[in-house]
Scaffold this active site. Structure first.
Site, PDB file in Angstrom:
ATOM      1  N   HIS A  29      -2.297  -5.651   1.361  1.00  0.00           N
ATOM      2  CA  HIS A  29      -3.980  -6.141   1.196  1.00  0.00           C
ATOM      3  C   HIS A  29      -2.959  -7.192   0.911  1.00  0.00           C
ATOM      4  CE1 HIS A  29      -7.110  -7.157  -0.088  1.00  0.00           C
ATOM      5  NE2 HIS A  29      -6.236  -7.815  -0.931  1.00  0.00           N
ATOM      6  N   ASN A  88      -2.252   0.232   6.641  1.00  0.00           N
ATOM      7  CA  ASN A  88      -1.571  -1.520   7.255  1.00  0.00           C
ATOM      8  C   ASN A  88      -0.508  -1.964   6.100  1.00  0.00           C
ATOM      9  OD1 ASN A  88      -3.437  -1.574   5.981  1.00  0.00           O
ATOM     10  ND2 ASN A  88      -4.492  -3.203   7.365  1.00  0.00           N
ATOM     11  N   GLU A 117      -9.049 -11.225  -7.492  1.00  0.00           N
ATOM     12  CA  GLU A 117      -8.244 -10.264  -7.351  1.00  0.00           C
ATOM     13  C   GLU A 117      -7.443 -10.175  -8.120  1.00  0.00           C
ATOM     14  OE1 GLU A 117      -9.613  -9.111  -2.815  1.00  0.00           O
ATOM     15  OE2 GLU A 117      -7.285 -10.025  -3.736  1.00  0.00           O
ATOM     16  N   TYR A 145     -12.691  -2.328  -4.112  1.00  0.00           N
ATOM     17  CA  TYR A 145     -12.725  -2.055  -2.009  1.00  0.00           C
ATOM     18  C   TYR A 145     -14.057  -1.716  -2.672  1.00  0.00           C
ATOM     19  CZ  TYR A 145      -8.337  -2.695  -0.242  1.00  0.00           C
ATOM     20  OH  TYR A 145      -7.108  -2.357   0.119  1.00  0.00           O
ATOM     21  N   LYS A 169       0.868  -1.265   0.103  1.00  0.00           N
ATOM     22  CA  LYS A 169       0.231  -0.119   0.234  1.00  0.00           C
ATOM     23  C   LYS A 169       0.898   1.405  -0.465  1.00  0.00           C
ATOM     24  CE  LYS A 169      -3.771  -2.411   2.049  1.00  0.00           C
ATOM     25  NZ  LYS A 169      -4.837  -2.161   3.407  1.00  0.00           N
TER      26      LYS A 169
END
Ligand code: IDP
Ligand code: MG
Length: 140
Positions: A117, A114, A128, A51, A11
């Site tokens: 993913h 965080n 995905e 998302y 991320k």
């Protein structure tokens, strides 16, 4: 146990801090192989679509804004039980709850930022991967 593929992203908080290599080492050290990888900077539409499953959650808007705040690295990881193995290497969603040695424990800045993913099921992994890579970009 079967050889499986899963979808992974590094991320924007991590690309910003120049720690993609440290994170990738965690996957490789645990025996997962990177069979596809690219660095992209999503627009709002792309992040919103990825998302969409979280659309009704209160953090959706902020999550989309965070995910377009800088480049991300997308990858397909391959190995034994790759979906579960990746989730274990990542650690719990909230870094405060993550086990020692996991990516989120060592690198995450917050519950939102965080660092990584990872797909949560083989079904979502397939979706995905198909959303983000052409078959020709995956080289096992
Ligand atoms: P996961 O990434 O561990 O699968 P999810 O529940 O699927 O966790 O949430 C997706 C992402 O949304 C998380 O990785 C995190 O970046 C963000 N997120 C989850 N819960 C919250 C929250 O309560 N506040 C802000 N961001 C959140
Ligand atoms: Mg999730």
């Amino acid at each position: 146990m079967a050889i499986e593929r899963t979808f992974s992203m590094i991320k924007p908080d991590a690309t910003k801090r120049n720690i993609t290599g440290k994170i990738i080492s965690k996957f490789e050290d645990a025996g997962l192989r990177i069979v596809a990888q690219k660095r992209v900077h999503w627009n709002k539409e792309q992040a919103g679509e990825f998302y969409a499953v979280h659309k009704e959650r209160p953090f959706y808007g902020e999550l989309v804004d965070f995910m377009i705040s800088g480049p991300i690295v997308m990858q397909v990881l391959e190995g034994e039980d790759a979906v579960a193995a990746n989730r274990k290497i990542m650690g719990a969603t909230n870094p405060e709850d993550a086990d020692a040695g996991t990516i989120r424990k060592e690198f995450a800045e917050s519950l939102e930022a965080n660092s990584v993913h990872g797909s949560d099921s083989p079904e979502n992994a397939a979706l995905e991967i198909a959303m983000c890579f052409d078959e020709s970009e995956i080289v096992g």
